[in-house]
Design an enzyme around this catalytic site. Structure first.
Site, PDB file in Angstrom:
ATOM      1  CB  THR A 154       5.276   0.098   1.666  1.00 32.78           C
ATOM      2  OG1 THR A 154       4.619  -1.227   1.957  1.00 32.78           O
ATOM      3  CG2 THR A 154       6.147  -0.380   0.171  1.00 32.78           C
TER       4      THR A 154
ATOM      5  N   PRO B 118       0.931   3.657   1.745  1.00 34.06           N
ATOM      6  CG  PRO B 118      -1.633   4.519   1.896  1.00 34.06           C
ATOM      7  CD  PRO B 118      -1.059   4.095   1.280  1.00 34.06           C
ATOM      8  CB  SER B 119       2.381   0.739   4.093  1.00 35.57           C
ATOM      9  OG  SER B 119       3.173  -0.044   4.747  1.00 35.57           O
ATOM     10  N   PRO B 120       4.027   2.316   6.769  1.00 36.54           N
ATOM     11  CG  PRO B 120       3.547   2.681   8.602  1.00 36.54           C
ATOM     12  CD  PRO B 120       2.875   2.448   7.409  1.00 36.54           C
TER      13      PRO B 120
ATOM     14  N   GLY C 131       0.999  -0.794   0.302  1.00 42.13           N
ATOM     15  CA  GLY C 131      -0.530   0.046  -0.072  1.00 42.13           C
ATOM     16  C   GLY C 131       1.509   0.846  -0.218  1.00 42.13           C
TER      17      GLY C 131
END
EC number: 5.99.1.4
Length: 199
Positions: free
Chosen positions: A15, A11-13, A9
């Site tokens: 990632t 918005p995933s930190p 995703g």
């Protein structure tokens, strides 16, 4: 040649903290990657997860500590309270889908730029100007932000369905097609590396 389906995703930190390590591992092993951005909140809903807004405070406090620890360990700047989070992931995801289909640019750099925009640059990745700038910087035609929206929306939804069927439930999530081995989280990349060396 082995192949990895990479679910994530924008918005995933986590990632963001994965950086480009997946690409470095894949290059060492001659492994292909298909990038599959999806709606993480819907994935949580479908697979028994809890959206961040609904998590117990102790879980969110621990999450913040882990994000700080990992960002320091990896030497990556990270704002624990980004200006644009939560953010609508669909526009940036559609751009990634269009760029992957079009080719000609640096797709890993594009993905990294979107997640870095959220967690280190305080930029809104749902903003058209931000998306066009990131596309251009990664060597893609910025007009991809406006084209193929219907196809992008279809692929985005299909990625979610495929993730659920394949057993993914968070991000980043890596699945090796040939073995069916699944790896959840940027902290499992070393295990993915070791697994690929056995194929």
């Amino acid at each position: 040649m082995a192949h990895i389906d990479y679910y994530f995703g924008t918005p995933s930190p986590w990632t963001y903290l994965a950086g480009t390590r997946l690409e470095e591992i894949a290059a060492r092993h001659g492994t292909g990657i298909t990038y599959k951005p999806l709606d993480l909140l819907q994935l949580f809903d479908r697979t028994g997860g809890i959206r961040p807004a609904n998590r117990h405070p102790s879980r969110m406090e621990y999450r913040a500590q882990e994000l700080r620890r990992w960002s320091e360990y990896l030497g990556m700047s990270l704002n624990l309270k980004p200006a644009f989070w939560p953010v609508n992931p669909a526009p940036s995801s559609y751009a990634i889908i269009a760029a992957q289909k079009a080719g000609g640019g640096d797709l890993p750099a594009l993905i990294s730029s979107f997640v870095r925009a959220v967690w280190a640059e305080d930029l809104n990745i749902a903003d058209d100007d931000v998306i066009r700038a990131k596309l251009s910087a990664a060597g893609f035609d910025p007009s991809l932000a406006d084209s193929g929206l219907f196809v992008g929306a279809q692929a985005y939804e299909r990625n979610l369905e495929e993730a659920v069927e394949a057993g993914a439930f968070g991000a980043p999530f890596y699945i090796v097609r040939e073995s069916g081995e699944r790896f959840w989280g940027q902290d499992r990349l070393d295990f993915l590396d070791r697994h690929l060396s056995t194929l």
